[in-house]
Design an enzyme around this catalytic site. Sequence first.
Site, PDB file in Angstrom:
ATOM      1  N   ARG A  41       0.860  -1.192   0.000  1.00 54.28           N
ATOM      2  CA  ARG A  41       0.000   0.000   0.000  1.00 54.28           C
ATOM      3  C   ARG A  41       0.894   1.240   0.000  1.00 54.28           C
ATOM      4  NH1 ARG A  41      -2.190   3.194   4.559  1.00 54.28           N
ATOM      5  NH2 ARG A  41      -4.011   4.338   3.839  1.00 54.28           N
ATOM      6  N   GLU A  98      -7.229   8.869   6.101  1.00 53.74           N
ATOM      7  CA  GLU A  98      -7.491   9.579   7.348  1.00 53.74           C
ATOM      8  C   GLU A  98      -7.903  11.034   7.179  1.00 53.74           C
ATOM      9  OE1 GLU A  98      -4.098   9.071   9.920  1.00 53.74           O
ATOM     10  OE2 GLU A  98      -4.454   6.944  10.165  1.00 53.74           O
ATOM     11  N   ASN A 139      -7.439   2.344   9.965  1.00 51.89           N
ATOM     12  CA  ASN A 139      -6.123   2.468  10.588  1.00 51.89           C
ATOM     13  C   ASN A 139      -6.330   2.523  12.092  1.00 51.89           C
ATOM     14  OD1 ASN A 139      -5.214   2.732   7.985  1.00 51.89           O
ATOM     15  ND2 ASN A 139      -4.566   4.862   8.187  1.00 51.89           N
ATOM     16  N   TYR A 141      -4.146   2.404  15.942  1.00 50.23           N
ATOM     17  CA  TYR A 141      -2.881   2.379  16.685  1.00 50.23           C
ATOM     18  C   TYR A 141      -3.067   2.181  18.181  1.00 50.23           C
ATOM     19  CZ  TYR A 141      -0.543   3.739  12.417  1.00 50.23           C
ATOM     20  OH  TYR A 141      -0.066   3.740  11.145  1.00 50.23           O
TER      21      TYR A 141
HETATM   22  C1  GBH Z   1      -1.176   7.432  10.720  1.00 47.01           C
HETATM   23  O1  GBH Z   1      -1.873   8.418  11.370  1.00 47.01           O
HETATM   24  C2  GBH Z   1      -0.744   7.960   9.395  1.00 47.01           C
HETATM   25  O2  GBH Z   1      -1.611   7.530   8.367  1.00 47.01           O
HETATM   26  C3  GBH Z   1       0.679   7.660   9.043  1.00 47.01           C
HETATM   27  O3  GBH Z   1       1.077   8.461   7.971  1.00 47.01           O
HETATM   28  C4  GBH Z   1       1.549   7.851  10.255  1.00 47.01           C
HETATM   29  O4  GBH Z   1       2.907   7.746   9.958  1.00 47.01           O
HETATM   30  C5  GBH Z   1       1.131   6.817  11.257  1.00 47.01           C
HETATM   31  O5  GBH Z   1      -0.214   6.909  11.542  1.00 47.01           O
HETATM   32  C6  GBH Z   1       1.892   6.901  12.576  1.00 47.01           C
HETATM   33  O6  GBH Z   1       1.607   8.091  13.243  1.00 47.01           O
HETATM   34  O7  GBH Z   1      -6.453  12.259  20.565  1.00 47.01           O
HETATM   35  O8  GBH Z   1      -5.583  14.074  19.301  1.00 47.01           O
HETATM   36  O9  GBH Z   1      -4.117  12.646  20.480  1.00 47.01           O
HETATM   37  C7  GBH Z   1      -1.903   8.358  12.769  1.00 47.01           C
HETATM   38  C8  GBH Z   1      -3.244   8.716  13.293  1.00 47.01           C
HETATM   39  C9  GBH Z   1      -4.412  10.101  14.731  1.00 47.01           C
HETATM   40  C10 GBH Z   1      -2.937   8.525  15.686  1.00 47.01           C
HETATM   41  C11 GBH Z   1      -4.422  10.873  15.990  1.00 47.01           C
HETATM   42  C12 GBH Z   1      -2.952   9.279  16.995  1.00 47.01           C
HETATM   43  C13 GBH Z   1      -4.145  10.812  18.356  1.00 47.01           C
HETATM   44  C14 GBH Z   1      -5.323  11.712  18.396  1.00 47.01           C
HETATM   45  N1  GBH Z   1      -3.187   9.390  14.573  1.00 47.01           N
HETATM   46  N2  GBH Z   1      -4.177  10.010  17.127  1.00 47.01           N
HETATM   47  S1  GBH Z   1      -5.372  12.757  19.778  1.00 47.01           S
END
Ligand code: GBH
Length: 458
Positions: A78, A167, A296, A298
């Site tokens: 991807r 996202e 996605n 995490y």
């Molecule tokens: C992804 O986004 C991305 O698609 C990617 O490019 C990136 O490298 C990867 O993750 C690692 O970071 O409650 O405000 O603290 C991550 C998505 C969204 C994860 C916001 C953490 C915290 C929200 N992120 N989230 S908050």
Amino acid sequence: MSERLKFPADFLWGAATAAYQIEGSPTADGRGRSIWDTFAHTPGRVRGGDTGDVAAEHYKEFRSDVALMAELGLPAYRFSVSWPRVQPGGSGPANQAGLDHYSRLVDELLAHGITPVLTLYHWDLPQELEDAGGWGNRDTAARFAEYAGLVAARLGDRVPMWTTLNEPWCAAFLGYASGEHAPGHTDPALALRAAHHLLLAHGQGTAALRSALPSSAEVSITLNLCAVMPGATSPEATDAVRRIDGLGNRLFLDPLFRGQYPVDVRRDTARLTDWSFVRDGDLDVISQPLDMLGINYYSPTLVDVGEPQAGPSPWPACEDVRFVHQPGPTTAMGWAIDAKGLRAVVHRVHEEYAPVPLMITENGAAFDDQLAADGVRDAERISYLRDHLAVVHEAIESGVDLRGYFVWSLLDNFEWAYGYSKRFGIVHVDYPTQRRVWKDSAYWYREVITTNGIDVHE
Ligand code: GBH
């Protein structure tokens, strides 16, 4: 006791990357500037002043990276296309030299038996479009559809799986409300408007893809969904869950799969915007059928309320919401490690929304990897991946139509506002030499793929 969990024979294993995070070569073959070039080159925006100018030099080295993927036994890859390589200023005819690169990449993947899974937008908006209002400007959605059509016309004969946006929550709220990401605005009303225009871009882009692609091609969107849980037992904490779930999840899932915006989110944010950016017919465009939903995941999100905080936040009208630290292990990002969140997200989407198959398009973790003479011992990453894959397996067993899993990320890369300080790869990148070194997790993942299963300890 060790138990072996087998995945379905047609389960799709892969790894993911994004253009700005790995490519480098910012001016090659007529590439224009994106909002991330501008942002990263603005002092104070990215840790250490890092930029994507060199990154993992994947633009130059894509052939050896595809060979690496083949050695890993990856069935699918991807990646994202950089919009300013295809349209340097975000509109007008295609820059053929930019498209040629992705055409060569796709051919190289296919020659190695690797299925290309293409994302059109992973946050690198052409700067000229930002200068005209960016995602706050409704016209950007039409520009995106035009861009989608150009890429589909060139690669549609060879790429079977297409994703419009990666996202949109991040693009809208980190980009336009908290300012942590490009273009760095801190205007919550503008961010809500941007979210709508991103969804509209998805809808108009999907229509453009449908008319340019063979009918066998699959079209999807990828959302970062939050597993929101109460950080306290109080009615206020329960309501904070509703509000964060509303902005993080339902603001996207409801228009996509129900053709409407959540009434409570509109009400919660009414003091910021009258939502007049939503026009008649928009929700029909946004909610047209999809073939797949990418998720996605995490980390879980725990919320409570407290004294209202001033200052930029990615959560409009949530000044009193507190993000509670979940006790237990965390990654190098400080994110709690808890695969139960993935379980909650997948089941929720399956039960409440998606009549479409699901795919985990990103899951992974950053740790403080140490490069040793003979590799990288990243046992924590292996255990993170194993625990999350056990949840994927369990979801499939219980009837969720979950078709595949992509680890984030193939390579260490430019981790947005954190620059190169955070490493998510299963393959280590030694930036001074650009040497790739397999981490233990890469060997482990190859074994997972070849055996189509994971070992779990009881
Ligand atoms: C992804 O986004 C991305 O698609 C990617 O490019 C990136 O490298 C990867 O993750 C690692 O970071 O409650 O405000 O603290 C991550 C998505 C969204 C994860 C916001 C953490 C915290 C929200 N992120 N989230 S908050």
